[in-house]
Motif scaffolding. Structure first.
Motif, PDB file in Angstrom:
ATOM      1  N   ALA A   1       0.833  -1.214   0.000  1.00  0.00           N
ATOM      2  CA  ALA A   1       0.000   0.000   0.000  1.00  0.00           C
ATOM      3  C   ALA A   1       0.867   1.262   0.000  1.00  0.00           C
ATOM      4  CB  ALA A   1      -0.932   0.001   1.204  1.00  0.00           C
ATOM      5  N   GLY A   2       2.183   1.101  -0.153  1.00  0.00           N
ATOM      6  CA  GLY A   2       3.114   2.248  -0.120  1.00  0.00           C
ATOM      7  C   GLY A   2       2.706   3.338  -1.091  1.00  0.00           C
ATOM      8  N   GLY A   3       2.707   4.580  -0.622  1.00  0.00           N
ATOM      9  CA  GLY A   3       2.363   5.720  -1.470  1.00  0.00           C
ATOM     10  C   GLY A   3       0.869   5.907  -1.661  1.00  0.00           C
ATOM     11  N   ARG A   4       0.047   5.020  -1.064  1.00  0.00           N
ATOM     12  CA  ARG A   4      -1.398   5.098  -1.327  1.00  0.00           C
ATOM     13  C   ARG A   4      -2.241   5.411  -0.091  1.00  0.00           C
ATOM     14  NH1 ARG A   4      -3.244   0.184  -4.950  1.00  0.00           N
ATOM     15  NH2 ARG A   4      -1.867  -1.076  -3.658  1.00  0.00           N
ATOM     16  N   THR A   5      -1.651   5.294   1.114  1.00  0.00           N
ATOM     17  CA  THR A   5      -2.447   5.599   2.314  1.00  0.00           C
ATOM     18  C   THR A   5      -1.735   6.645   3.157  1.00  0.00           C
ATOM     19  OG1 THR A   5      -1.491   4.136   3.978  1.00  0.00           O
ATOM     20  CG2 THR A   5      -3.000   3.125   2.409  1.00  0.00           C
ATOM     21  N   ILE A   6      -2.499   7.288   4.035  1.00  0.00           N
ATOM     22  CA  ILE A   6      -1.974   8.391   4.845  1.00  0.00           C
ATOM     23  C   ILE A   6      -0.689   8.013   5.587  1.00  0.00           C
ATOM     24  CG2 ILE A   6      -3.582   7.822   6.741  1.00  0.00           C
ATOM     25  CD1 ILE A   6      -3.690  10.877   7.323  1.00  0.00           C
ATOM     26  N   THR A   7      -0.653   6.805   6.149  1.00  0.00           N
ATOM     27  CA  THR A   7       0.532   6.411   6.932  1.00  0.00           C
ATOM     28  C   THR A   7       1.733   6.145   6.031  1.00  0.00           C
ATOM     29  OG1 THR A   7      -0.508   4.247   6.911  1.00  0.00           O
ATOM     30  CG2 THR A   7      -0.424   5.347   9.013  1.00  0.00           C
ATOM     31  N   LEU A   8       1.484   5.784   4.776  1.00  0.00           N
ATOM     32  CA  LEU A   8       2.557   5.353   3.885  1.00  0.00           C
ATOM     33  C   LEU A   8       2.790   6.357   2.762  1.00  0.00           C
ATOM     34  CD1 LEU A   8       1.499   1.595   3.725  1.00  0.00           C
ATOM     35  CD2 LEU A   8       3.388   2.548   5.035  1.00  0.00           C
ATOM     36  N   MET A   9       2.628   7.643   3.084  1.00  0.00           N
ATOM     37  CA  MET A   9       2.905   8.705   2.104  1.00  0.00           C
ATOM     38  C   MET A   9       3.797   9.741   2.773  1.00  0.00           C
ATOM     39  SD  MET A   9      -0.942   9.242   0.676  1.00  0.00           S
ATOM     40  CE  MET A   9      -0.619  10.485  -0.568  1.00  0.00           C
ATOM     41  N   ASP A  10       4.549  10.454   1.974  1.00  0.00           N
ATOM     42  CA  ASP A  10       5.381  11.525   2.500  1.00  0.00           C
ATOM     43  C   ASP A  10       4.838  12.870   2.019  1.00  0.00           C
ATOM     44  OD1 ASP A  10       7.311   9.904   3.840  1.00  0.00           O
ATOM     45  OD2 ASP A  10       8.102   9.323   1.882  1.00  0.00           O
TER      46      ASP A  10
ATOM     47  N   PRO B   1       4.886  16.379   0.080  1.00  0.00           N
ATOM     48  CA  PRO B   1       3.646  17.141   0.256  1.00  0.00           C
ATOM     49  C   PRO B   1       2.358  16.347  -0.039  1.00  0.00           C
ATOM     50  CG  PRO B   1       4.644  17.675  -1.853  1.00  0.00           C
ATOM     51  CD  PRO B   1       5.587  16.710  -1.178  1.00  0.00           C
ATOM     52  N   LEU B   2       2.425  15.222  -0.791  1.00  0.00           N
ATOM     53  CA  LEU B   2       1.173  14.525  -1.156  1.00  0.00           C
ATOM     54  C   LEU B   2       0.405  14.018   0.063  1.00  0.00           C
ATOM     55  CD1 LEU B   2       1.939  12.454  -4.386  1.00  0.00           C
ATOM     56  CD2 LEU B   2       0.594  14.548  -4.123  1.00  0.00           C
ATOM     57  N   HIS B   3       1.152  13.625   1.115  1.00  0.00           N
ATOM     58  CA  HIS B   3       0.530  13.165   2.353  1.00  0.00           C
ATOM     59  C   HIS B   3      -0.506  14.173   2.868  1.00  0.00           C
ATOM     60  CE1 HIS B   3       0.865  13.510   6.858  1.00  0.00           C
ATOM     61  NE2 HIS B   3       0.487  12.260   6.779  1.00  0.00           N
ATOM     62  N   GLY B   4      -0.216  15.490   2.671  1.00  0.00           N
ATOM     63  CA  GLY B   4      -1.130  16.531   3.146  1.00  0.00           C
ATOM     64  C   GLY B   4      -2.486  16.478   2.447  1.00  0.00           C
ATOM     65  N   ASP B   5      -2.528  15.966   1.204  1.00  0.00           N
ATOM     66  CA  ASP B   5      -3.808  15.895   0.483  1.00  0.00           C
ATOM     67  C   ASP B   5      -4.799  14.982   1.210  1.00  0.00           C
ATOM     68  OD1 ASP B   5      -2.670  17.451  -1.429  1.00  0.00           O
ATOM     69  OD2 ASP B   5      -2.459  15.863  -2.940  1.00  0.00           O
ATOM     70  N   ILE B   6      -4.280  13.956   1.878  1.00  0.00           N
ATOM     71  CA  ILE B   6      -5.167  13.047   2.636  1.00  0.00           C
ATOM     72  C   ILE B   6      -5.313  13.573   4.068  1.00  0.00           C
ATOM     73  CG2 ILE B   6      -5.558  10.646   3.359  1.00  0.00           C
ATOM     74  CD1 ILE B   6      -5.107  10.507   0.466  1.00  0.00           C
ATOM     75  N   ARG B   7      -4.217  14.061   4.624  1.00  0.00           N
ATOM     76  CA  ARG B   7      -4.198  14.436   6.045  1.00  0.00           C
ATOM     77  C   ARG B   7      -5.141  15.611   6.330  1.00  0.00           C
ATOM     78  NH1 ARG B   7      -1.278  13.100  11.173  1.00  0.00           N
ATOM     79  NH2 ARG B   7      -1.695  14.923  12.404  1.00  0.00           N
TER      80      ARG B   7
END
Ligand code: HEM
Length: 416
Positions: free
Chosen positions: A90-99, A101-107
């Motif tokens: 699930a790397g790069g696809r869920t909040i815990t496994l993203m960095d 700036p893209l992580h902010g789109d979910i967070r």
């Protein structure tokens, strides 16, 4: 894992165990972590299945940097020891496994459904559900507290997430099975692999139904936020919404019940602390922080190095794996005076039990509130508790959990 203070005497060895072996955590690891911290800031390990090397960090300073410095220490390839050398599908696809700036789109959009102002608005309903869950204990007698607490996260975030209560039991059970598939309580097949497959199948079948219902009737909840948010100019597909549901539910169910159980056990073992620790909401607020530090339900947090860097006098290369032993950091004597004393008045208490930096626990406001309410209710109704049978710990290298904890609950003779 049982929590005990390391015995006095010569330091124990720490280089003779496979730290990835869940069986190791059936014994308390605090003596080993103390010896590591005293000796070195960095340890070298090999993941036995893949032969991949990873670096361990037992002291607070390095753990604090690793969890906060996302530019150097990334989450995309996995955040637990099971990912070392193989990554996470699930790397790069869920909040815990993203960095970022893209992580902010979910967070950012999901934070709006779980933040302080939302949980404060829902406080009355949350208290009512917490009280109902704890009711058997509040009435006195013998109960398995750990088993009751399995549903604590769901009674708190079920509604905030938009998950109907008919799914709560199934979700609580299979999220734990998926993080501890070797645990006898959760084995449901002939192998770890089969248990995991069954757990994922059950969970994703629930998520598919919930997502369909939310697409038809969106609300002001977390699943609806996942359905409507956009990242890289497009909404998430159903699989990504489901994977994120899994991340949130795993985050909630693998941690909150164990903080409740370990904290109650610490009080049962120290009955002289009961009245002061549960005197009023301001004392239970400090109690919950100490309970979180004491338990540290996630023993470790793993990251992968994104660019060459220097830490603890060692050069790490891009692609190296690092493991922050946050359970050890939370006993670091250079930060916490008397770290092996359970002190419900401890302040300041800068523990890393909720992580730090961009991945700081998004469920912290709701779980702090629920745990505070739980201990307020217990303190008002009871004059004490005592162990009433053997305690069973979760078999896991990641989660420090309790699966069964029979306790005797003594009602107050007069109200407080
Ligand atoms: C006492 C209870 C809890 C503890 C000790 C705890 C612990 C943690 C820790 C250590 C992290 C950081 C992970 C990392 O850096 O890789 C984290 C993140 C997270 N937690 Fe919690 N957690 C708790 C409750 C909850 C609840 C109730 C939820 C559900 C809403 C939740 C959902 C999450 C999510 C989704 C993340 C990832 C956030 C991000 O990547 O931005 N947690 N939690």
């Amino acid at each position: 894992m049982e929590i005990t203070a390391p015995p006095a005497g010569p330091p124990v060895r720490y280089d003779d165990v496979d730290v990835t072996d869940p069986g190791v955590y059936e014994e308390c690891q605090h003596a080993r972590w103390r010896a590591m911290r005293a000796d070195t800031a960095i340890t070298r390990h090999t993941e036995p299945a893949t032969g991949e090397v990873f670096w361990g960090f037992p002291r607070y300073a390095e753990c604090d940097r690793i969890v906060k410095d996302h530019r150097v220490f990334g989450s995309e390839d996995g955040t637990i020891l099971a990912s070392v050398g193989v990554g996470d599908s699930a790397g790069g696809r869920t909040i815990t496994l993203m960095d970022p700036p893209l992580h902010g789109d979910i967070r950012r959009p999901t934070m709006r459904t779980l933040g302080h102002s939302v949980v404060r608005k829902r406080a009355a309903g949350i208290r009512e559900r917490v009280r109902t869950l704890a009711q058997p204990c509040l009435a006195g007698g013998e109960h398995d507290f750990a088993k009751l607490m399995r549903l604590l996260p769901m009674v708190v975030i079920g509604e905030l997430m938009g998950i109907p209560d008919e799914y709560w039991e199934t979700i609580a059970h299979y999220t734990t099975a998926s993080i501890a598939p070797d645990d006898p309580e959760y084995v449901s097949g002939e192998s770890t692999h089969q248990t995991l497959r069954r757990a994922h199948h059950e969970l994703f079948a629930c998520f598919a139904r919930i997502i369909d219902a939310k697409r038809a009737h969106p609300g002001e909840d977390l699943v609806s936020a996942l359905i409507t948010l956009e990242t890289e100019g497009a909404p998430l597909d159903d699989l990504r919404v489901a994977l994120n549901c899994y991340s949130f539910l795993l985050g909630a169910n693998s941690t909150t019940p164990h903080v409740a159980s370990h904290t109650l056990l610490a009080l049962a073992e120290r009955p002289h602390l009961w009245d002061a620790a549960l005197a009023d909401p301001s004392s239970t607020t400090l109690l919950v922080e100490e309970g979180a530090r004491w338990t540290t339900p996630t023993n470790h947090l793993v990251r992968r190095v994104r660019e060459d860097t220097e830490i603890a006098g060692t050069t790490l290369r891009k692609g190296d794996w690092v493991c922050a032993w946050v359970a050890s950091a939370n006993r670091d004597e250079s930060v916490f005076p008397d770290p092996y004393t359970f002190d419900p008045t401890r302040s300041p208490n800068p523990h890393l039990a909720f992580g730090g930096g961009p991945h700081y626990c998004i469920g912290a406001p709701s779980s702090r509130m629920a745990l505070g309410m739980l201990f307020d209710e217990l303190g008002s109704a009871l004059e004490g508790v005592e162990p009433a049978g053997p305690i069973t710990h979760l078999r896991s290298n990641w989660i420090n959990g309790i699966t069964s904890m029979p306790m005797r609950f003594h009602r107050r003779r007069s109200s407080r």
